[in-house]
Write an enzyme that holds these catalytic residues in place. Structure first.
Site, mmCIF file in Angstrom:
data_model
loop_
_atom_site.group_PDB
_atom_site.id
_atom_site.type_symbol
_atom_site.label_atom_id
_atom_site.label_comp_id
_atom_site.label_asym_id
_atom_site.label_seq_id
_atom_site.Cartn_x
_atom_site.Cartn_y
_atom_site.Cartn_z
ATOM 1 N N TYR A 57 34.524 37.621 45.231
ATOM 2 C CA TYR A 57 35.133 36.530 44.476
ATOM 3 C C TYR A 57 34.775 35.203 45.129
ATOM 4 O O TYR A 57 35.290 34.824 46.159
ATOM 5 C CB TYR A 57 36.656 36.684 44.419
ATOM 6 C CG TYR A 57 37.158 37.904 43.678
ATOM 7 C CD1 TYR A 57 36.325 38.633 42.843
ATOM 8 C CD2 TYR A 57 38.474 38.319 43.824
ATOM 9 C CE1 TYR A 57 36.789 39.754 42.170
ATOM 10 C CE2 TYR A 57 38.957 39.433 43.151
ATOM 11 C CZ TYR A 57 38.109 40.148 42.325
ATOM 12 O OH TYR A 57 38.578 41.268 41.673
ATOM 13 N N HIS A 124 35.041 48.489 45.428
ATOM 14 C CA HIS A 124 35.135 47.672 44.217
ATOM 15 C C HIS A 124 34.558 48.376 42.992
ATOM 16 O O HIS A 124 35.117 48.300 41.891
ATOM 17 C CB HIS A 124 34.406 46.342 44.453
ATOM 18 C CG HIS A 124 34.926 45.216 43.620
ATOM 19 N ND1 HIS A 124 34.892 43.912 44.033
ATOM 20 C CD2 HIS A 124 35.495 45.188 42.397
ATOM 21 C CE1 HIS A 124 35.414 43.130 43.090
ATOM 22 N NE2 HIS A 124 35.786 43.885 42.083
ATOM 23 N N PRO A 204 46.420 42.784 32.793
ATOM 24 C CA PRO A 204 47.462 43.328 31.919
ATOM 25 C C PRO A 204 47.757 42.432 30.718
ATOM 26 O O PRO A 204 48.407 42.872 29.766
ATOM 27 C CB PRO A 204 48.675 43.424 32.842
ATOM 28 C CG PRO A 204 48.449 42.362 33.867
ATOM 29 C CD PRO A 204 46.969 42.360 34.101
ATOM 30 N N ARG A 207 42.838 39.644 29.630
ATOM 31 C CA ARG A 207 42.031 38.453 29.938
ATOM 32 C C ARG A 207 42.692 37.182 29.422
ATOM 33 O O ARG A 207 42.031 36.201 29.088
ATOM 34 C CB ARG A 207 40.634 38.576 29.330
ATOM 35 C CG ARG A 207 39.895 39.861 29.641
ATOM 36 C CD ARG A 207 39.498 39.935 31.081
ATOM 37 N NE ARG A 207 38.691 41.116 31.379
ATOM 38 C CZ ARG A 207 38.324 41.480 32.595
ATOM 39 N NH1 ARG A 207 38.685 40.766 33.629
ATOM 40 N NH2 ARG A 207 37.598 42.562 32.792
#
Length: 326
Positions: A57, A124, A204, A207
């Site tokens: 990230y 990941h 959840p 997006r």
């Protein structure tokens, strides 16, 4: 906020966690670091102790951000991070879970986070070139060395979970799971429950679309990866917006927001489920956390359960789907 036990090894986290990816990438322009740290600190004040990041990230930026946020409050946070990609010139260039890379990634994540151990360490994405036994073997050595407390996998299939768990107990599976994405329910979720592996759903709120706040993909920033998600394109998106209306109608009944209903739905799927909705704004953080106290009745749960079967379009493009075990 109430706690939930994830896995059988002793990991206990807030019922709702905080996905931190969007603070550094993917959803338009990254948040200002100072503002992002305020969000993280507000989360702590609200009882959230479960924070999710990853080496990729940013890359690296998000772990550095969390390192600054928790510099003087490490004991309040359960930090989950992930390894499993090659990163070259600031870009992810493919999966890499060779044992040497597992250990390199862990040591570098520890430095960026400024911590002595990682609470929950995930692979990941499954690397088809490296047997999962070798990967988990390297991860278990990190546990033995005191660098990691609990192990997890992300977007792994049933057989991979079984093989991994035989090598070392797996505490958590992180996968996309929501009222409109339920692909893990047929095989993967039952395997988790058979093995005692907890579920950590990301996205959840679909997006962000299930919040009802995204009406046109073209209104999103050019830097927002959702502009390239198949189910948010063209006719797919038009059909799927009608499903969001169902969530909105349920929300009106409870004087809640659609996002709260979407998060509450995941919480209703079992006490071994701890969703990690992401946000970079205090307003939405507070809204999301309030979902922990929202109780949906049987009829509304059944109505919401009809949404996924009507979904149109894939959740990733071909490249993204190729990295997911189903």
């Amino acid at each position: 906020m109430k706690k939930r036990k994830i896995g059988k090894q002793g990991l206990e986290v807030s019922a709702i966690g905080l996905g931190c990816m969007g603070m550094s990438q993917s959803y338009g322009e990254p948040a200002d670091d100072a503002e992002a740290i305020k969000v993280i600190h507000r989360a702590l004040a609200l009882g959230v102790d479960f924070f999710d990041t990853a080496e990729v990230y940013g890359p690296y930026k998000n772990e550095l951000l969390l390192g600054r946020a928790f510099r003087d409050r490490r004991d309040l946070a359960i930090i989950a991070t992930k390894f499993g990609f090659n990163i070259e010139d600031g870009k992810m260039t493919g999966v890499n879970s060779h044992p040497k890379n597992v250990k390199r990634a862990c040591d570098e994540s520890l430095k960026r986070l400024g911590v002595e151990y990682i609470d929950l360490y995930y692979q990941h994405r499954v690397d088809p070139k490296v047997p999962i036994e070798e990967v988990v073997g390297a991860m278990s050595e990190l546990v033995e060395a005191g660098k990691v407390r609990y192990l997890g996998l992300s977007e792994a299939g049933s057989e991979t979970l079984r093989r991994a768990n035989r090598e070392h107990p797996i505490s958590a599976l992180q996968s996309e799971y929501s009222v409109w994405e339920r692909g893990i329910e047929e095989n993967i979720l039952p395997t988790c429950r058979e093995l005692g592996i907890g579920l950590v759903p990301f996205s959840p709120v679909g997006r962000g679309v299930l919040s009802g706040n995204v009406k046109e993909v073209d209104s999103l920033s050019e830097a927002d990866f959702r502009r390239r998600v198949p189910r948010l394109q063209g006719e797919h998106f038009k059909r799927n917006l009608k499903l969001v209306d169902i969530v909105s109608e349920v929300a009106k009944k409870y004087d809640a927001t659609p996002a709260q209903v979407a998060i509450a739905w995941t919480l209703h799927q079992g006490d071994d489920v701890a969703p990690i909705p992401g946000t970079k704004r205090i307003k939405y953080l507070e809204e999301n956390c309030a979902a922990a106290d929202l109780k949906l009745d049987k009829n509304d749960l059944e109505l919401l359960a009809t949404i996924a079967e009507k979904m149109s379009g894939d959740r990733y493009d071909e490249r993204g789907l190729a990295m997911i075990e189903r």
